[in-house]
Design a protein around this motif. Sequence first.
Motif, PDB file in Angstrom:
ATOM      1  N   UNK A  93      33.361 -69.718  81.502  1.00  0.00           N
ATOM      2  CA  UNK A  93      33.027 -69.728  82.925  1.00  0.00           C
ATOM      3  C   UNK A  93      33.176 -71.084  83.612  1.00  0.00           C
ATOM      4  N   UNK A  94      32.803 -72.167  82.915  1.00  0.00           N
ATOM      5  CA  UNK A  94      32.841 -73.483  83.581  1.00  0.00           C
ATOM      6  C   UNK A  94      34.287 -73.907  83.863  1.00  0.00           C
ATOM      7  N   UNK A  95      35.177 -73.610  82.924  1.00  0.00           N
ATOM      8  CA  UNK A  95      36.585 -73.983  83.101  1.00  0.00           C
ATOM      9  C   UNK A  95      37.198 -73.147  84.235  1.00  0.00           C
ATOM     10  N   UNK A  96      36.876 -71.859  84.223  1.00  0.00           N
ATOM     11  CA  UNK A  96      37.346 -70.963  85.286  1.00  0.00           C
ATOM     12  C   UNK A  96      36.845 -71.426  86.657  1.00  0.00           C
TER      13      UNK A  96
ATOM     14  N   UNK B  44      39.228 -63.419  71.668  1.00  0.00           N
ATOM     15  CA  UNK B  44      38.116 -62.462  71.648  1.00  0.00           C
ATOM     16  C   UNK B  44      37.435 -62.353  73.000  1.00  0.00           C
ATOM     17  N   UNK B  45      37.772 -63.236  73.928  1.00  0.00           N
ATOM     18  CA  UNK B  45      37.093 -63.267  75.222  1.00  0.00           C
ATOM     19  C   UNK B  45      37.625 -62.167  76.140  1.00  0.00           C
ATOM     20  N   UNK B  46      36.859 -61.832  77.187  1.00  0.00           N
ATOM     21  CA  UNK B  46      37.165 -60.605  77.923  1.00  0.00           C
ATOM     22  C   UNK B  46      38.392 -60.683  78.848  1.00  0.00           C
ATOM     23  N   UNK B  47      38.426 -61.631  79.739  1.00  0.00           N
ATOM     24  CA  UNK B  47      39.512 -61.663  80.740  1.00  0.00           C
ATOM     25  C   UNK B  47      40.300 -62.968  80.652  1.00  0.00           C
ATOM     26  N   UNK B  48      41.529 -62.928  81.093  1.00  0.00           N
ATOM     27  CA  UNK B  48      42.391 -64.115  80.949  1.00  0.00           C
ATOM     28  C   UNK B  48      41.751 -65.333  81.615  1.00  0.00           C
ATOM     29  N   UNK B  49      41.097 -65.118  82.750  1.00  0.00           N
ATOM     30  CA  UNK B  49      40.495 -66.255  83.464  1.00  0.00           C
ATOM     31  C   UNK B  49      39.291 -66.824  82.717  1.00  0.00           C
ATOM     32  N   UNK B  50      38.724 -66.027  81.793  1.00  0.00           N
ATOM     33  CA  UNK B  50      37.582 -66.486  81.003  1.00  0.00           C
ATOM     34  C   UNK B  50      38.008 -66.981  79.629  1.00  0.00           C
TER      35      UNK B  50
ATOM     36  N   UNK C  38      44.570 -66.327  87.979  1.00  0.00           N
ATOM     37  CA  UNK C  38      43.658 -66.793  89.034  1.00  0.00           C
ATOM     38  C   UNK C  38      44.463 -67.084  90.307  1.00  0.00           C
ATOM     39  N   UNK C  39      45.614 -67.733  90.142  1.00  0.00           N
ATOM     40  CA  UNK C  39      46.456 -68.026  91.308  1.00  0.00           C
ATOM     41  C   UNK C  39      46.863 -66.741  92.025  1.00  0.00           C
ATOM     42  N   UNK C  40      47.099 -65.670  91.265  1.00  0.00           N
ATOM     43  CA  UNK C  40      47.508 -64.397  91.890  1.00  0.00           C
ATOM     44  C   UNK C  40      46.319 -63.493  92.189  1.00  0.00           C
ATOM     45  N   UNK C  41      45.096 -64.014  91.980  1.00  0.00           N
ATOM     46  CA  UNK C  41      43.880 -63.244  92.294  1.00  0.00           C
ATOM     47  C   UNK C  41      43.807 -61.941  91.507  1.00  0.00           C
ATOM     48  N   UNK C  42      44.038 -62.054  90.197  1.00  0.00           N
ATOM     49  CA  UNK C  42      44.038 -60.849  89.369  1.00  0.00           C
ATOM     50  C   UNK C  42      43.084 -60.988  88.183  1.00  0.00           C
ATOM     51  N   UNK C  43      42.298 -59.923  87.956  1.00  0.00           N
ATOM     52  CA  UNK C  43      41.471 -59.848  86.747  1.00  0.00           C
ATOM     53  C   UNK C  43      42.253 -59.042  85.722  1.00  0.00           C
TER      54      UNK C  43
END
Length: 431
Positions: A40-43, A123-129, A149-154
């Motif tokens: 989360x902090x990096x995201x 093992x983490x859930x989403x690419x942004x995480x 993140x740049x394309x606003x996609x989960x």
Amino acid sequence: MTEQYHNIVWQCADSEMASGSAEIIRTLNDHGYEAYWVGGCVRDEYMGRKVSDMDITTSALPEITSTLFPKVIPTGIKHGTVTVIEKGQPFEVTTYRVESGYEDHRHPTQVVFVSQVEEDLRRRDFTMNAMALGIDGVWVDPFEGRRDIDSHIIRCVGDAKVRFREDALRMIRCIRFASIFGFSIAKDTWKGILAVRDTLSWIAMERIRSELDKMMAGPDPLRGLELLKQSGLHSRMKVPFPYENNDPNMIHAISVIESAQLDVRWTLLIHGCGITSMEADKLLREWTFSNRRREMILGLLSLQEAWVTESRGDDLESHRLQWINAVLKHGAEIAETWLNMQEAIQSTGKLCVCGVSIEQMRLWLEDIQVRSLKDLNLTGNELLQALNRRGGPWMGKVLQELLVKSAAGFIPNDRDALIEEAKRVIKHEEQ
Ligand code: ATP
Ligand code: MG
């Protein structure tokens, strides 16, 4: 020797927190272990959002991490997590790990420590995480989280169906993130939700509620609610909620209420779904709301119900008296919050149930000097002494009547006047 490491400057994190966590990473690095900020902090830093806590991932085993720092709490040592206290702040430091054997769509039965950071990120859930950042400013972003993140996609890391089946809570997290960030959900990820949504019933309501709290407190809860409905997830929770036939005005009013008033937002949602205060009592318990929050929400709901169903005289004075009774019954805090809620409802174009202007009711509320028995300048004992009587149920009734009358301004709130009135009331009743 230290300065050369501090290449990265955190823009969105508190500087003490950033330097404390950097110190931990540097110590691990100095002892020959890899270590990164992660999750989360990096995201949030990349997105320019406020960073609330900073987690660290490392190749060092928990036993090693524990020996490298003077203040360590073995938070979840079996899962590889220890909490390191640095500069008075806690940081979770977790060993690179993978999880396996999700038997019940929630808990991994096995945790295996691994040596590569990429495996931990997988093992983490989403690419942004699933991104890590080193102290030298080097990114580890194998699933292109920054591009998403740049394309606003989960987007899920890996096969969405598999990932949601492993841990069904991720479906709710997906909608929570989409709602808070205003992002869209990648097609495969959405299809994954639709394919395995029935597994949500395995997840404890406490975990779901905690995600939904974040969604409801976010900048666009309506979008989250809409996504919940479209995905059908709302009806697949262990304790589902009937969102289908909601009152659109009530739901819209949610977005008028500021996010700090989270429980008012929940109240509007529950009321908007046509749930009565009695049903809500059961629901909120099952949803693991704390007693304090449940009482607030139920107070607002029952005041709303009372105001809608109880008939009132047409004149202002009977309105005022009814309002004073309601304030005394529910408390000034709930009454005031309820007025704010009415204002939000009214702003959606729905006719307010107040009957008189909200402003007028606010003035009446401010005018009430005596708001509860403890404000009354007469105690039960003083009453007993003055009347030379034994205690009994009559006393509560008389005190309540004194409270209502002084709150309404019919009698002054002073001892002698209150005793006088008590005598009068009792005499009247005995006739
Ligand atoms: P927030 O800003 O709300 O704290 P977060 O992404 O930090 O969001 P956390 O619950 O604090 O969420 O989790 C920290 C990290 O752990 C996540 O970024 C993600 O990498 C990983 N994570 C958390 N929950 C899951 C899960 N259910 N499945 C896989 N990875 C998860
Ligand atoms: Mg977090």
